[in-house]
Design a protein around this motif. Structure first.
Motif, PDB file in Angstrom:
ATOM      1  N   TRP A 128       2.135   7.346 -35.780  1.00  0.00           N
ATOM      2  CA  TRP A 128       2.618   8.124 -34.639  1.00  0.00           C
ATOM      3  C   TRP A 128       1.986   7.639 -33.329  1.00  0.00           C
ATOM      4  N   HIS A 129       0.699   7.366 -33.361  1.00  0.00           N
ATOM      5  CA  HIS A 129       0.019   6.900 -32.156  1.00  0.00           C
ATOM      6  C   HIS A 129       0.559   5.532 -31.727  1.00  0.00           C
ATOM      7  N   SER A 130       0.890   4.692 -32.691  1.00  0.00           N
ATOM      8  CA  SER A 130       1.500   3.398 -32.377  1.00  0.00           C
ATOM      9  C   SER A 130       2.846   3.593 -31.701  1.00  0.00           C
ATOM     10  N   VAL A 173     -12.588  10.749 -23.702  1.00  0.00           N
ATOM     11  CA  VAL A 173     -13.260  10.274 -24.909  1.00  0.00           C
ATOM     12  C   VAL A 173     -12.207   9.812 -25.915  1.00  0.00           C
ATOM     13  N   ARG A 174     -12.417   8.642 -26.474  1.00  0.00           N
ATOM     14  CA  ARG A 174     -11.479   8.156 -27.497  1.00  0.00           C
ATOM     15  C   ARG A 174     -11.380   9.176 -28.624  1.00  0.00           C
ATOM     16  N   ASP A 175     -10.184   9.348 -29.154  1.00  0.00           N
ATOM     17  CA  ASP A 175      -9.954  10.305 -30.221  1.00  0.00           C
ATOM     18  C   ASP A 175     -10.695   9.869 -31.484  1.00  0.00           C
ATOM     19  N   PHE A 176     -11.607  10.716 -31.947  1.00  0.00           N
ATOM     20  CA  PHE A 176     -12.420  10.334 -33.100  1.00  0.00           C
ATOM     21  C   PHE A 176     -11.586  10.155 -34.362  1.00  0.00           C
ATOM     22  N   TYR A 177     -10.572  10.985 -34.551  1.00  0.00           N
ATOM     23  CA  TYR A 177      -9.754  10.861 -35.759  1.00  0.00           C
ATOM     24  C   TYR A 177      -9.063   9.501 -35.802  1.00  0.00           C
ATOM     25  N   VAL A 178      -8.666   9.004 -34.642  1.00  0.00           N
ATOM     26  CA  VAL A 178      -8.057   7.675 -34.575  1.00  0.00           C
ATOM     27  C   VAL A 178      -9.097   6.611 -34.912  1.00  0.00           C
ATOM     28  N   LEU A 179     -10.279   6.705 -34.309  1.00  0.00           N
ATOM     29  CA  LEU A 179     -11.328   5.721 -34.574  1.00  0.00           C
ATOM     30  C   LEU A 179     -11.707   5.695 -36.051  1.00  0.00           C
ATOM     31  N   VAL A 215      -4.141   0.906 -31.190  1.00  0.00           N
ATOM     32  CA  VAL A 215      -4.196   2.267 -30.645  1.00  0.00           C
ATOM     33  C   VAL A 215      -5.628   2.736 -30.420  1.00  0.00           C
ATOM     34  N   GLU A 216      -6.568   1.791 -30.366  1.00  0.00           N
ATOM     35  CA  GLU A 216      -7.966   2.184 -30.206  1.00  0.00           C
ATOM     36  C   GLU A 216      -8.256   2.880 -28.882  1.00  0.00           C
ATOM     37  N   GLY A 217      -7.338   2.769 -27.931  1.00  0.00           N
ATOM     38  CA  GLY A 217      -7.548   3.407 -26.636  1.00  0.00           C
ATOM     39  C   GLY A 217      -7.039   4.835 -26.553  1.00  0.00           C
ATOM     40  N   TYR A 218      -6.416   5.327 -27.622  1.00  0.00           N
ATOM     41  CA  TYR A 218      -5.870   6.688 -27.609  1.00  0.00           C
ATOM     42  C   TYR A 218      -7.012   7.689 -27.474  1.00  0.00           C
ATOM     43  N   PHE A 219      -6.873   8.624 -26.526  1.00  0.00           N
ATOM     44  CA  PHE A 219      -7.959   9.569 -26.264  1.00  0.00           C
ATOM     45  C   PHE A 219      -7.549  11.006 -26.559  1.00  0.00           C
TER      46      PHE A 219
END
Length: 290
Positions: free
Chosen positions: A151-153, A130-136, A161-165
């Motif tokens: 950091w995710h970048s 599931v994609r990480d909600f905090y990122v979304l 980074v929308e694909g980070y899960f």
């Protein structure tokens, strides 16, 4: 053991046995298929193993206990006080389990039939998450917060980074993963995972970048964020419809340091929108599962 059993996995040291039993109990309560639990246990005592066996018997669940030693984690050490070293055990699953297995963090409460997830992920997919909600949420139009995503970048090596899960719930096809020798070798490079801020979660995002089948948000719902989640998903028009539904949380994830088994103010939980989820966990744990 019967091939008809769905394989699930939990990982725990002594400190999380009670929480692990709540996850097991709520999975079993809602699951339409018989289960086989692959329990990755680190530093467990006889009484812990006995409790696991008793709980599995009570739920008609087959138990496969994987006893882990410190050396199984190589040179890795705990670098985040909120992420125990045993969390890295999920990286070992393709070496110890065949076929598909659903990994769940111990700070979860299951409200849906996990058999549905096994049907959702297509054959040949290596990993469902599931994609990480905090990122979304940090990507909502007008609310973009690139400094929060820096950091995710860095982890993914790009600005998108929308694909980070989130790695709290993972559906792994261990046979597909094992077919890629290079991936298998990297899966257990604990020293490499140890270099990241979020340890194995960041590392798994690197390893499976571009190879993830994204599961609906409802299967890894951050507690106390139901209204915000609905708002965020409504504003992210690019997100596939399949990831938006169902609206009702199927798995509640108790992220952060204030776990529901810890002492905390009910008033503060109410103000943060967490009280219903807090009480759900405590009711489930009140002698029923733990």
């Amino acid at each position: 053991m019967s091939d008809t059993r769905l394989k699930i996995s939990l990982a725990s040291d002594r400190g999380m046995i009670d929480a692990a039993l709540v996850v097991l109990g709520t999975v079993a309560e809602h699951c339409s298929a018989p289960l086989e639990l692959h329990f990755l246990g680190h530093g467990l005592r006889d009484e812990d193993r006995d409790r696991l066996a008793h709980a599995c018997d009570a739920h008609g669940c087959a138990l496969v206990l994987h006893a882990l030693q410190d050396e199984d984690f190589g040179d890795a050490v705990q670098v985040n006080e909120n992420i125990p070293l045993v969390a890295m055990a999920r990286l070992l699953l393709p070496r110890r389990v065949s076929g598909r297995v659903l990994y769940l963090d111990c700070d979860m409460l299951v409200q849906g039939d996990v058999a549905e997830l096994f049907e959702l992920m297509p054959q040949g997919a290596a990993l469902g998450a599931v994609r990480d909600f905090y990122v979304l949420d940090q990507m909502r139009p007008g609310s973009e917060r690139p400094e929060k995503l820096a950091w995710h970048s860095k982890v993914l090596g790009r600005s998108e980074v929308e694909g980070y899960f989130n790695s709290g719930l993972l559906l792994l096809d261990c046979d597909v993963i094992r077919s890629d020798r290079a991936l298998m070798t990297r899966m257990t490079d604990f020293a490499a995972a140890n270099d990241y801020r979020y340890m194995d979660q960041d590392y798994l995002n690197v390893l499976f970048d571009g190879r993830v089948f994204y599961l609906p948000q409802a299967w890894n719902s951050i507690w106390g964020r139901d209204r915000l989640r609905a708002k965020t998903l409504a504003e992210l028009t690019w997100l596939p419809d399949a990831e938006r539904t169902p609206a009702t949380s199927k798995v509640i994830h108790y992220t952060g340091p204030n776990k529901p088994w810890k002492s905390q103010s009910k008033l503060l939980a109410l103000l943060r929108g967490r009280l219903p989820a807090l009480m759900k966990w405590r009711r489930a744990a009140s002698g029923r599962y733990a």
